[in-house]
Design a protein around this motif. Structure first.
Motif, PDB file in Angstrom:
ATOM      1  N   ARG A  53     -14.414 -10.123 -14.787  1.00  0.00           N
ATOM      2  CA  ARG A  53     -14.971  -9.169 -13.825  1.00  0.00           C
ATOM      3  C   ARG A  53     -15.528  -9.851 -12.575  1.00  0.00           C
ATOM      4  O   ARG A  53     -15.848  -9.187 -11.605  1.00  0.00           O
ATOM      5  CB  ARG A  53     -16.101  -8.362 -14.462  1.00  0.00           C
ATOM      6  CG  ARG A  53     -15.619  -7.369 -15.465  1.00  0.00           C
ATOM      7  CD  ARG A  53     -16.772  -6.449 -15.857  1.00  0.00           C
ATOM      8  NE  ARG A  53     -16.418  -5.639 -16.984  1.00  0.00           N
ATOM      9  CZ  ARG A  53     -15.720  -4.522 -16.911  1.00  0.00           C
ATOM     10  NH1 ARG A  53     -15.285  -4.101 -15.750  1.00  0.00           N
ATOM     11  NH2 ARG A  53     -15.446  -3.832 -17.994  1.00  0.00           N
ATOM     12  N   ALA A  54     -15.660 -11.168 -12.612  1.00  0.00           N
ATOM     13  CA  ALA A  54     -16.220 -11.888 -11.463  1.00  0.00           C
ATOM     14  C   ALA A  54     -15.388 -11.601 -10.216  1.00  0.00           C
ATOM     15  O   ALA A  54     -14.178 -11.450 -10.275  1.00  0.00           O
ATOM     16  CB  ALA A  54     -16.248 -13.386 -11.743  1.00  0.00           C
ATOM     17  N   GLU A  72       0.818  -1.212   0.000  1.00  0.00           N
ATOM     18  CA  GLU A  72       0.000   0.000   0.000  1.00  0.00           C
ATOM     19  C   GLU A  72       0.850   1.259   0.000  1.00  0.00           C
ATOM     20  O   GLU A  72       0.430   2.290  -0.506  1.00  0.00           O
ATOM     21  CB  GLU A  72      -0.932  -0.011   1.206  1.00  0.00           C
ATOM     22  CG  GLU A  72      -1.942  -1.130   1.159  1.00  0.00           C
ATOM     23  CD  GLU A  72      -2.817  -1.179   2.396  1.00  0.00           C
ATOM     24  OE1 GLU A  72      -2.985  -0.150   3.066  1.00  0.00           O
ATOM     25  OE2 GLU A  72      -3.351  -2.258   2.678  1.00  0.00           O
ATOM     26  N   THR A  73       2.044   1.197   0.570  1.00  0.00           N
ATOM     27  CA  THR A  73       2.895   2.382   0.658  1.00  0.00           C
ATOM     28  C   THR A  73       4.124   2.311  -0.241  1.00  0.00           C
ATOM     29  O   THR A  73       4.833   3.301  -0.385  1.00  0.00           O
ATOM     30  CB  THR A  73       3.358   2.589   2.106  1.00  0.00           C
ATOM     31  OG1 THR A  73       4.059   1.423   2.537  1.00  0.00           O
ATOM     32  CG2 THR A  73       2.171   2.843   3.021  1.00  0.00           C
ATOM     33  N   ASP A  74       4.394   1.174  -0.852  1.00  0.00           N
ATOM     34  CA  ASP A  74       5.566   0.996  -1.714  1.00  0.00           C
ATOM     35  C   ASP A  74       5.301   1.648  -3.076  1.00  0.00           C
ATOM     36  O   ASP A  74       4.350   1.294  -3.759  1.00  0.00           O
ATOM     37  CB  ASP A  74       5.853  -0.491  -1.884  1.00  0.00           C
ATOM     38  CG  ASP A  74       7.146  -0.770  -2.630  1.00  0.00           C
ATOM     39  OD1 ASP A  74       7.664   0.150  -3.291  1.00  0.00           O
ATOM     40  OD2 ASP A  74       7.629  -1.914  -2.544  1.00  0.00           O
ATOM     41  N   PRO A  75       6.135   2.603  -3.506  1.00  0.00           N
ATOM     42  CA  PRO A  75       5.895   3.273  -4.791  1.00  0.00           C
ATOM     43  C   PRO A  75       6.085   2.354  -6.001  1.00  0.00           C
ATOM     44  O   PRO A  75       5.641   2.688  -7.097  1.00  0.00           O
ATOM     45  CB  PRO A  75       6.917   4.416  -4.799  1.00  0.00           C
ATOM     46  CG  PRO A  75       7.960   4.022  -3.812  1.00  0.00           C
ATOM     47  CD  PRO A  75       7.295   3.163  -2.796  1.00  0.00           C
ATOM     48  N   ALA A  76       6.727   1.193  -5.825  1.00  0.00           N
ATOM     49  CA  ALA A  76       6.901   0.261  -6.945  1.00  0.00           C
ATOM     50  C   ALA A  76       5.580  -0.396  -7.337  1.00  0.00           C
ATOM     51  O   ALA A  76       5.441  -0.892  -8.458  1.00  0.00           O
ATOM     52  CB  ALA A  76       7.932  -0.818  -6.592  1.00  0.00           C
ATOM     53  N   PHE A  77       4.596  -0.385  -6.438  1.00  0.00           N
ATOM     54  CA  PHE A  77       3.302  -1.002  -6.714  1.00  0.00           C
ATOM     55  C   PHE A  77       2.343   0.020  -7.300  1.00  0.00           C
ATOM     56  O   PHE A  77       2.309   1.171  -6.882  1.00  0.00           O
ATOM     57  CB  PHE A  77       2.697  -1.570  -5.422  1.00  0.00           C
ATOM     58  CG  PHE A  77       3.277  -2.885  -5.007  1.00  0.00           C
ATOM     59  CD1 PHE A  77       2.714  -4.074  -5.420  1.00  0.00           C
ATOM     60  CD2 PHE A  77       4.396  -2.925  -4.191  1.00  0.00           C
ATOM     61  CE1 PHE A  77       3.241  -5.286  -5.035  1.00  0.00           C
ATOM     62  CE2 PHE A  77       4.934  -4.131  -3.794  1.00  0.00           C
ATOM     63  CZ  PHE A  77       4.363  -5.321  -4.221  1.00  0.00           C
ATOM     64  N   ARG A  78       1.546  -0.441  -8.254  1.00  0.00           N
ATOM     65  CA  ARG A  78       0.471   0.381  -8.813  1.00  0.00           C
ATOM     66  C   ARG A  78      -0.846  -0.067  -8.201  1.00  0.00           C
ATOM     67  O   ARG A  78      -1.101  -1.259  -8.052  1.00  0.00           O
ATOM     68  CB  ARG A  78       0.404   0.209 -10.325  1.00  0.00           C
ATOM     69  CG  ARG A  78       1.618   0.774 -11.001  1.00  0.00           C
ATOM     70  CD  ARG A  78       1.411   0.876 -12.472  1.00  0.00           C
ATOM     71  NE  ARG A  78       2.613   1.422 -13.070  1.00  0.00           N
ATOM     72  CZ  ARG A  78       2.841   1.440 -14.347  1.00  0.00           C
ATOM     73  NH1 ARG A  78       1.966   0.927 -15.176  1.00  0.00           N
ATOM     74  NH2 ARG A  78       3.946   1.962 -14.814  1.00  0.00           N
ATOM     75  N   THR A  79      -1.690   0.892  -7.883  1.00  0.00           N
ATOM     76  CA  THR A  79      -2.985   0.578  -7.286  1.00  0.00           C
ATOM     77  C   THR A  79      -3.991   0.236  -8.360  1.00  0.00           C
ATOM     78  O   THR A  79      -4.111   0.933  -9.365  1.00  0.00           O
ATOM     79  CB  THR A  79      -3.494   1.787  -6.470  1.00  0.00           C
ATOM     80  OG1 THR A  79      -2.510   2.131  -5.493  1.00  0.00           O
ATOM     81  CG2 THR A  79      -4.804   1.460  -5.774  1.00  0.00           C
ATOM     82  N   VAL A  80      -4.738  -0.849  -8.137  1.00  0.00           N
ATOM     83  CA  VAL A  80      -5.780  -1.303  -9.059  1.00  0.00           C
ATOM     84  C   VAL A  80      -7.061  -1.422  -8.253  1.00  0.00           C
ATOM     85  O   VAL A  80      -7.106  -2.122  -7.250  1.00  0.00           O
ATOM     86  CB  VAL A  80      -5.424  -2.672  -9.679  1.00  0.00           C
ATOM     87  CG1 VAL A  80      -6.467  -3.074 -10.701  1.00  0.00           C
ATOM     88  CG2 VAL A  80      -4.038  -2.652 -10.298  1.00  0.00           C
ATOM     89  N   ARG A  81      -8.097  -0.723  -8.691  1.00  0.00           N
ATOM     90  CA  ARG A  81      -9.324  -0.679  -7.909  1.00  0.00           C
ATOM     91  C   ARG A  81     -10.466  -1.499  -8.482  1.00  0.00           C
ATOM     92  O   ARG A  81     -11.519  -1.612  -7.856  1.00  0.00           O
ATOM     93  CB  ARG A  81      -9.775   0.764  -7.726  1.00  0.00           C
ATOM     94  CG  ARG A  81      -8.740   1.585  -6.984  1.00  0.00           C
ATOM     95  CD  ARG A  81      -9.373   2.756  -6.283  1.00  0.00           C
ATOM     96  NE  ARG A  81      -8.371   3.545  -5.600  1.00  0.00           N
ATOM     97  CZ  ARG A  81      -7.944   3.290  -4.372  1.00  0.00           C
ATOM     98  NH1 ARG A  81      -8.417   2.275  -3.716  1.00  0.00           N
ATOM     99  NH2 ARG A  81      -7.043   4.056  -3.812  1.00  0.00           N
ATOM    100  N   SER A  82     -10.297  -2.075  -9.671  1.00  0.00           N
ATOM    101  CA  SER A  82     -11.398  -2.846 -10.244  1.00  0.00           C
ATOM    102  C   SER A  82     -10.856  -3.962 -11.134  1.00  0.00           C
ATOM    103  O   SER A  82      -9.729  -3.907 -11.608  1.00  0.00           O
ATOM    104  CB  SER A  82     -12.342  -1.940 -11.039  1.00  0.00           C
ATOM    105  OG  SER A  82     -11.661  -1.405 -12.156  1.00  0.00           O
ATOM    106  N   PHE A  83     -11.686  -4.932 -11.343  1.00  0.00           N
ATOM    107  CA  PHE A  83     -11.383  -6.037 -12.239  1.00  0.00           C
ATOM    108  C   PHE A  83     -12.002  -5.743 -13.590  1.00  0.00           C
ATOM    109  O   PHE A  83     -12.974  -5.005 -13.667  1.00  0.00           O
ATOM    110  CB  PHE A  83     -11.960  -7.338 -11.674  1.00  0.00           C
ATOM    111  CG  PHE A  83     -11.191  -7.835 -10.490  1.00  0.00           C
ATOM    112  CD1 PHE A  83     -10.173  -8.744 -10.662  1.00  0.00           C
ATOM    113  CD2 PHE A  83     -11.469  -7.384  -9.215  1.00  0.00           C
ATOM    114  CE1 PHE A  83      -9.449  -9.210  -9.577  1.00  0.00           C
ATOM    115  CE2 PHE A  83     -10.755  -7.833  -8.129  1.00  0.00           C
ATOM    116  CZ  PHE A  83      -9.742  -8.749  -8.305  1.00  0.00           C
TER     117      PHE A  83
END
Length: 195
Positions: A142-143, A21-32
């Motif tokens: 999307r399931a 959640e705080t690592d800048p190497a990760f991208r946030t994904v909010r949906s399938f």
């Protein structure tokens, strides 16, 4: 009811993605759907990605004496699933040249060993490997993904409607086969009169 959780994705694999959640190497994904190459592009014919999320298991959920399960709407091509650092599923095989054995699965449910889920601070990490050009590498459907009672998740994931339609199709095919098979032995068509 549980709310959808954000997922975090990055290229490469990190089984200890505790601070995704705080690592800048990760991208946030909010949906399938979460197609790996679209979220975190990689070059070449083989990609490795880390998808991670955290969740709390509701206090109201009865976990004592129940076998818990994890359901993915779709996951592929090669994947390993870690819950709180413990490997609970590993499907497919790859080597340095690419995917050797593809395990793209839809509506799959994995049992969670007892004692793995905690009331707070659970971390789900999924290692995805596959061909970046293949559109089903990642979570392409999307399931929803769910954690709950293993028997209930299995029952909900069954393809009852599809199986029922296949049986209906086979019954109609058998009916027509027998109908036209017995027409060959009927001779009364030859005695019809036309005026």
């Amino acid at each position: 009811p549980c709310k959808p959780r954000p997922w975090y994705a990055k290229a490469g694999f990190d089984s200890q993605a505790a601070f995704a959640e705080t690592d800048p190497a990760f991208r946030t994904v909010r949906s399938f759907p979460m197609i790996a190459q679209k979220i975190v592009p990689v070059a070449g014919g083989r990609g490795v990605w880390t998808f991670a999320t955290t969740f709390d298991f509701p206090d109201s959920a009865e976990t004592h004496g129940r076998l818990l399960g994890l359901r993915f709407g779709h996951v592929g091509q090669v994947f390993a699933v870690y819950l709180n650092g413990r490997l609970i599923a590993n499907e497919g095989r790859s080597d340095e040249t690419g995917v050797v054995f593809d395990r793209t699965l839809r509506k799959v449910v994995f049992p969670i060993p007892s004692g793995v889920v905690r009331p707070r601070g659970n971390q789900l990490v999924v290692k995805i490997e596959g061909d970046p050009r293949y559109p089903w590498t990642g979570f392409y459907h999307r399931a929803s993904n769910q954690i709950g009672s293993y028997p209930e998740l299995r029952r909900d994931s069954e393809e009852r409607l599809g199986l029922g339609l296949v049986i209906l199709y086979l019954a109609m095919g058998l009916y027509h086969f027998l109908l036209f098979y017995f027409v060959i032995f009927c001779c009364y068509f030859f005695f019809l009169q036309s005026n």
